[in-house]
Write an enzyme that holds these catalytic residues in place. Sequence first.
Site, PDB file in Angstrom:
ATOM      1  N   CYS A  28       7.408   1.856   6.838  1.00  0.00           N
ATOM      2  CA  CYS A  28       7.894   3.123   6.297  1.00  0.00           C
ATOM      3  C   CYS A  28       9.170   2.833   5.489  1.00  0.00           C
ATOM      4  O   CYS A  28      10.065   2.134   5.981  1.00  0.00           O
ATOM      5  CB  CYS A  28       8.183   4.092   7.432  1.00  0.00           C
ATOM      6  SG  CYS A  28       6.755   4.286   8.515  1.00  0.00           S
ATOM      7  N   CYS A  37       8.499  -3.729  13.831  1.00  0.00           N
ATOM      8  CA  CYS A  37       7.379  -2.790  13.669  1.00  0.00           C
ATOM      9  C   CYS A  37       6.483  -3.292  12.542  1.00  0.00           C
ATOM     10  O   CYS A  37       6.990  -3.673  11.482  1.00  0.00           O
ATOM     11  CB  CYS A  37       7.902  -1.393  13.347  1.00  0.00           C
ATOM     12  SG  CYS A  37       6.551  -0.184  13.195  1.00  0.00           S
TER      13      CYS A  37
HETATM   14  S1  SF4 Z   1       9.457   4.783  11.158  1.00  0.00           S
HETATM   15 FE1  SF4 Z   1       7.639   3.586  10.568  1.00  0.00          FE
HETATM   16  S2  SF4 Z   1       8.393   1.456  10.295  1.00  0.00           S
HETATM   17 FE2  SF4 Z   1       9.976   2.595  11.437  1.00  0.00          FE
HETATM   18  S3  SF4 Z   1       9.559   2.164  13.601  1.00  0.00           S
HETATM   19 FE3  SF4 Z   1       8.519   4.109  13.091  1.00  0.00          FE
HETATM   20  S4  SF4 Z   1       6.428   3.522  12.462  1.00  0.00           S
HETATM   21 FE4  SF4 Z   1       7.693   1.654  12.433  1.00  0.00          FE
END
Ligand code: SF4
Length: 356
Positions: free
Chosen positions: A117, A113
């Site tokens: 986060c 991703c």
């Molecule tokens: S929580 Fe944030 S970093 Fe994790 S998969 Fe979802 S968008 Fe991506």
Amino acid sequence: MTRQHIRNLTMPELREVVTSHGEPEYRYRQLAKWLYEKLADTFADMTDLPAGYRDLLEAGYSAQSACVVSMQESAIDGTRKYLFELHDGGRIESVMMPYDQRTTLCVSSQVGCPLDCVFCETAKGKFQRNLTAGEIVDQVCVLKRDAGLAGRKVNVVFMGMGEPLLNFDEVVRSIRILNDPLGLDMGAKRITVSTSSFPDRIRALADADVSCSLALSLNAPNDETRSTLMPKAARFAIEELLEAANYFVQSGNRRATLEYILLSGINTKDEDAAALAELARGYPFKLNLIPYNPGRQSEFDSISEADIDRFVRQLVPKVPTVTVRRSRGLDIDAACGQLWTKSLTEKEKPVKEAGE
Ligand code: SF4
């Protein structure tokens, strides 16, 4: 010659391919039934198709794009976590969660991703690429087949690895295949796209010709806290995101949920509950609280039951519907990205090859 993945095609495209082969129109319905109702992963299994046509399909197309590298099953609640390997060696996770009255499948939309986060295991690995629609739909088909759910209804949530709205075209294409009565025949209430940001794309999803619900991963009661937890997603203000989610609901009579991961002591204080209630007030959204499921090297703690109760009690009078989503598969690596990041260091061999 590289074979095309047949589950990448929408139903009108599948019909066009079949008729371009000189086959009668009904043949594509037979093919769709094998792919999406009987969940076949080889053309050889499609015994009511003429043998010569099965050979032609086999030469030009593959019926499955990913192989299962490993599967963990929870002894506590039957949750199954799958690690898939794709044709280029990329790896993704999917999760099957059985409940009393339903089964929910959590699928990935990207390999890794690009958002970072801070509470997310997926963010600890490197972003590699977007998935194709076929690779997304395959996750649903393989999990359904493995769980003996051929021909049965399931729910699908785009809450696995990746930010679905950063892979907008392929995610929308996959929803078309999920929606189609000849595909997986799923309506809006059975499909949830979970996003962390991008108000323009939330509006574009509302305007796209597909049926699904929305989950907005909020996780903070104000922009300041959000920018420390979700620095890239927080490029857009919470207010803009709520307005876009409201547009999604109002423009199609659809459902939207606010998701809020409870990070003990970080976003769970009394003033956080008050600010969250103030944000949600006046919007037609359900609020879903998710107690954090710590990864192997997590810097965050789990929240106690007493603190969850206290947080909920402060919200309930002001927010019409508050639910708490209990973690599943606590005895396996079931939180988003846990199995994947583990596999980046321990390469395992596939236990089942594509089309085997
Ligand atoms: S929580 Fe944030 S970093 Fe994790 S998969 Fe979802 S968008 Fe991506």
